[in-house]
Write a protein that holds these residues in place. Structure first.
Motif, mmCIF file in Angstrom:
data_model
loop_
_atom_site.group_PDB
_atom_site.id
_atom_site.type_symbol
_atom_site.label_atom_id
_atom_site.label_comp_id
_atom_site.label_asym_id
_atom_site.label_seq_id
_atom_site.Cartn_x
_atom_site.Cartn_y
_atom_site.Cartn_z
ATOM 1 N N LEU A 77 0.785 4.981 18.044
ATOM 2 C CA LEU A 77 1.813 5.607 18.444
ATOM 3 C C LEU A 77 1.073 6.889 19.125
ATOM 4 N N LEU A 78 -0.177 7.565 19.158
ATOM 5 C CA LEU A 78 -0.784 8.135 19.721
ATOM 6 C C LEU A 78 -1.405 7.643 20.738
ATOM 7 N N LEU A 79 -2.363 6.269 20.118
ATOM 8 C CA LEU A 79 -3.101 5.626 21.420
ATOM 9 C C LEU A 79 -2.449 5.087 21.636
ATOM 10 N N GLY B 84 0.597 -1.705 0.132
ATOM 11 C CA GLY B 84 -0.281 0.037 -0.069
ATOM 12 C C GLY B 84 1.113 1.179 0.015
ATOM 13 N N ALA B 85 -0.236 2.584 -0.034
ATOM 14 C CA ALA B 85 0.960 3.241 0.029
ATOM 15 C C ALA B 85 1.390 4.038 1.062
ATOM 16 N N LYS B 86 3.234 4.394 1.302
ATOM 17 C CA LYS B 86 3.658 4.327 1.820
ATOM 18 C C LYS B 86 2.828 6.123 3.428
ATOM 19 N N ILE B 87 3.194 6.794 2.269
ATOM 20 C CA ILE B 87 2.611 7.457 3.157
ATOM 21 C C ILE B 87 1.410 7.570 4.217
ATOM 22 N N LYS B 88 0.420 6.756 3.634
ATOM 23 C CA LYS B 88 -0.898 5.477 4.409
ATOM 24 C C LYS B 88 0.080 5.019 5.787
ATOM 25 N N ALA B 89 0.628 3.907 5.467
ATOM 26 C CA ALA B 89 1.332 3.389 5.631
ATOM 27 C C ALA B 89 2.156 4.261 7.220
ATOM 28 N N LEU B 90 2.348 5.476 7.196
ATOM 29 C CA LEU B 90 3.242 6.436 7.794
ATOM 30 C C LEU B 90 2.118 7.111 9.568
ATOM 31 N N ILE B 91 1.643 7.271 8.133
ATOM 32 C CA ILE B 91 0.317 7.871 9.211
ATOM 33 C C ILE B 91 -0.444 7.220 9.992
ATOM 34 N N ALA B 92 -1.131 5.827 9.499
ATOM 35 C CA ALA B 92 -1.470 4.967 10.534
ATOM 36 C C ALA B 92 -0.839 4.364 12.044
ATOM 37 N N ALA B 93 1.065 3.955 11.439
ATOM 38 C CA ALA B 93 1.582 3.748 12.458
ATOM 39 C C ALA B 93 1.512 4.984 13.746
ATOM 40 N N GLY B 94 1.727 6.724 13.092
ATOM 41 C CA GLY B 94 1.723 7.507 13.453
ATOM 42 C C GLY B 94 0.361 7.726 14.320
ATOM 43 N N PHE B 95 -1.078 7.697 13.916
ATOM 44 C CA PHE B 95 -2.163 6.744 14.791
ATOM 45 C C PHE B 95 -1.920 5.820 16.006
ATOM 46 N N ALA C 280 2.461 -0.296 15.727
ATOM 47 C CA ALA C 280 3.092 1.358 16.041
ATOM 48 C C ALA C 280 2.366 0.935 17.824
ATOM 49 N N PHE C 281 1.076 0.413 17.765
ATOM 50 C CA PHE C 281 0.404 0.428 19.005
ATOM 51 C C PHE C 281 1.171 -0.249 20.563
ATOM 52 N N VAL C 282 1.718 -1.706 19.875
ATOM 53 C CA VAL C 282 1.876 -2.745 20.363
ATOM 54 C C VAL C 282 3.247 -2.081 20.777
ATOM 55 N N LEU C 283 4.424 -1.507 20.158
ATOM 56 C CA LEU C 283 5.680 -0.597 20.135
ATOM 57 C C LEU C 283 6.019 0.406 20.501
ATOM 58 N N GLY C 284 4.848 0.897 20.328
ATOM 59 C CA GLY C 284 4.359 2.757 20.912
ATOM 60 C C GLY C 284 4.712 2.370 22.948
ATOM 61 N N THR C 285 4.661 2.487 23.853
ATOM 62 C CA THR C 285 4.181 1.530 24.978
ATOM 63 C C THR C 285 5.921 1.420 25.107
ATOM 64 N N LEU C 286 6.898 0.512 24.932
ATOM 65 C CA LEU C 286 8.339 -0.027 24.349
ATOM 66 C C LEU C 286 8.608 1.069 24.235
ATOM 67 N N LEU C 287 8.663 1.707 23.120
ATOM 68 C CA LEU C 287 9.413 2.891 22.749
ATOM 69 C C LEU C 287 9.271 4.057 23.226
ATOM 70 N N GLU C 288 8.180 4.457 24.343
ATOM 71 C CA GLU C 288 8.401 5.684 24.947
ATOM 72 C C GLU C 288 9.421 5.295 26.533
ATOM 73 N N THR D 104 5.116 10.386 35.482
ATOM 74 C CA THR D 104 4.813 11.345 36.689
ATOM 75 C C THR D 104 3.473 10.975 37.123
ATOM 76 N N GLY D 105 2.247 9.835 36.589
ATOM 77 C CA GLY D 105 0.830 9.650 36.685
ATOM 78 C C GLY D 105 -0.087 10.592 36.315
ATOM 79 N N ALA D 106 0.400 11.451 35.263
ATOM 80 C CA ALA D 106 -0.734 12.383 35.005
ATOM 81 C C ALA D 106 -1.392 11.826 33.578
ATOM 82 N N GLU D 107 -2.924 11.932 33.752
ATOM 83 C CA GLU D 107 -3.490 11.532 32.855
ATOM 84 C C GLU D 107 -3.847 12.119 30.902
ATOM 85 N N ARG D 108 -3.732 11.454 30.423
ATOM 86 C CA ARG D 108 -3.231 11.679 28.739
ATOM 87 C C ARG D 108 -4.253 11.353 28.043
ATOM 88 N N PHE D 109 -5.302 12.645 26.980
ATOM 89 C CA PHE D 109 -6.411 11.758 26.761
ATOM 90 C C PHE D 109 -7.357 11.082 26.793
#
Length: 527
Positions: free
Chosen positions: A177-179, A164-175, A439-447, A188-193
């Motif tokens: 990471l946001l989730l 598929g389109a690489k730009i769309k794949a990067l957008i999906a991965a960014g979403f 990206a959702f799975v790896l997001g926590t590991l990354l952060e 810090t214990g602060a709530e986010r989103f």
């Protein structure tokens, strides 16, 4: 002998009657799911996740792994018989498999696919047995900086190598990471989103996301796309290939095994990329490439061997590094976490029964697939006649009930429905859900590892470059990110040069004709 003892103990685990039963169940369900176009292994594993909570972790993962590599062969059946890929990894099998079926050799194509799948899977399991401990030993040197760089590289590879389109794949991965940032900050214990919603305070659980995107989303999309009802043949004959056909296919099977094994290890590679690469390699190495697309047996043997080898070898980065190589591996990664098992370098030492039990179950599973594949073709042909309008509501109901039974929470059911709608819209507009889930799975590991690394380096980002492993991984990250840009610029330059050369040719001709005209006029005047 110290190395062989855990391997032998792993056979003791998989030969337990309960584990054998779940292995048989997994490969059977996998083949069945592969036969049904649209409902792939990722969706099936996501739907069946709640059913694994009541069993031992090793038993659950043996079954889920069986579904994954079993589906690779099941998808071959529809590709050959109906010209309709059951799996993304069997798309190229359509080219020559269906042509063989039109020539009355559907049984031959399915038989050679079964043999190639067995050989490719077995070669990959042997490679997994010997390579996984080496990778795990190397990964013991990994710290937060190394895991940060590896997670970044994994996300980028999946986004850039996926179909598929690489730009769309990067957008999906960014979403994705946001989730992964939703919920309380672990530092810090602060709530986010969370939007003051207590149900989101602990973050979004992986299971509803996977069940929604790959379960409900796939069901809705497939119902819309299934406009034409394919008619299955009444019977398939002469399934076992002849000695001459096996001899012709042997080189393709050998090359597909090696190629699939190595491509399966790469994040973003997996069975689909491996089958495409194997088909291209066979066509390029053939003495008569024109046979491909018209019923070349190598066009079935190579890709089918490669996709099964890749499906098996993709367990190496999952079990040894804790990095899922594709969307299905991400769901199995989530299943391990739910079972209280953390994949990574320590798994082979901390839980050798699970590690070697899962690895050795693949030997048994491949034998079961070879034994069952050919006799059950008639059964699967009948399954193809079941209407999607009957299967879809049953599958959706099972998905929603499974989501509720996880924590007896209606909020999880709502999440499944929401992500089901998101998954449908993503497929509708050409966005693949795989990069999002990874990206959702790896997001926590990354952060978490990025923030630990910054604490160690006192906020200095150049600290990553001072460590050999993380520095090398970051160089690879930059190379993967920059290479498409360089390639695109080079292609544009070549295209502009061709356009310039083509446009200059008529001008030259016009100039030449003009000169000739002037010369003729001069001659007339002289006369």
């Amino acid at each position: 002998m110290d190395f062989l003892q855990p391997v032998l103990d792993g056979f003791g685990v998989v030969l337990d009657p309960g584990n054998l039963l779940y292995c048989l169940l997994g490969v059977t369900v996998g083949m069945l799911i592969g036969v049904l176009p649209g409902l792939g292994p990722a969706a099936t594993i996501a739907i069946l996740l709640p059913l694994t909570y009541g069993v031992e972790p090793v038993t659950a993962i043996i079954m889920l792994a069986g579904i994954f590599y079993g589906a690779q062969y099941g998808g071959t059946i529809t590709s050959v018989l109906l010209r309709l890929p059951g799996e993304a990894s069997t798309v190229v099998t359509v080219f020559d498999g269906y042509q063989l079926a039109k020539q009355g050799k559907a049984g031959t194509a399915l038989g050679i696919a079964a043999v190639g799948s067995f050989v490719g899977g077995t070669v990959a399991i042997v490679g997994l047995t010997f390579l996984a401990p080496v990778v795990a030993g190397f990964a013991l040197d990994f710290g937060p900086p190394e895991y940060t760089a590896l997670a970044l590289l994994g996300i980028l590879l999946v986004a850039t190598i996926s179909s598929g389109a690489k730009i769309k794949a990067l957008i999906a991965a960014g979403f994705g990471l946001l989730l992964a940032t939703v919920g309380r900050d672990t530092f810090t214990g602060a709530e986010r989103f969370t939007f003051d919603n207590l149900s989101l305070a602990d973050g979004i659980d992986f299971v509803p996301v996977a069940m929604g995107l790959f379960g409900i989303g796939e069901i809705l999309y497939n119902l819309e796309e299934r406009h034409r009802a394919a008619k299955a043949p009444d019977s398939v004959k002469n399934v076992w290939p002849s000695r001459a056909e096996l001899k012709t296919s042997a080189p393709a099977i050998g090359r597909g095994s090696v190629l699939g094994f190595f491509l399966g290890i790469l994040p973003g590679g997996g069975a689909t990329i491996s089958s495409l690469a194997a088909y291209a390699m066979e066509k390029r190495s053939a003495k008569d490439p024109s046979r491909f697309g018209k019923g070349a047996i190598e066009g079935v043997a190579g890709p089918e061997t490669a996709n099964n080898a890749a499906a098996t070898s993709s367990f190496i980065p999952l079990l040894t590094l804790g990095i899922p190589a594709n969307a299905t591996m991400a769901i199995i990664f989530g299943a391990l976490l739910v079972q209280g098992v953390t994949p990574g370098p320590d798994l082979i030492n901390s839980d050798p029964e699970l590690f070697w039990g899962v690895v050795n179950s693949m030997y048994i599973g491949n034998i079961l697939l070879l034994i069952m594949a050919i006799p059950l073709i008639g059964v699967f042909v009948r399954v193809l006649r079941v209407r999607g309008a009957i299967l879809a509501p049953i599958t959706a109901l099972i998905t929603l009930l499974g989501a509720y039974t996880i924590r007896n929470s209606m909020f999880d059911v709502v999440l499944v429905v929401v992500f089901g709608a998101v998954g449908y819209l993503m497929k509708k507009f050409g966005f693949e859900p795989g990069p999002l889930v990874l990206a959702f799975v790896l997001g926590t590991l990354l952060e978490s590892n990025l923030r630990r690394s910054l604490l160690v380096f006192e906020g200095d980002l150049f600290g990553f470059a001072t460590r050999p492993i993380s520095g090398t991984l970051l160089v690879l990250f930059v190379a993967v990110a920059v290479w498409p840009i360089i390639t695109s610029a080079r292609n544009r330059r070549r295209q502009s040069q061709r356009v310039g050369a083509n446009s200059s040719s008529p001008a030259t001709d016009d100039a030449g004709s003009s000169d000739a005209s002037e010369s003729s006029t001069q001659k007339k005047e002289n006369v």
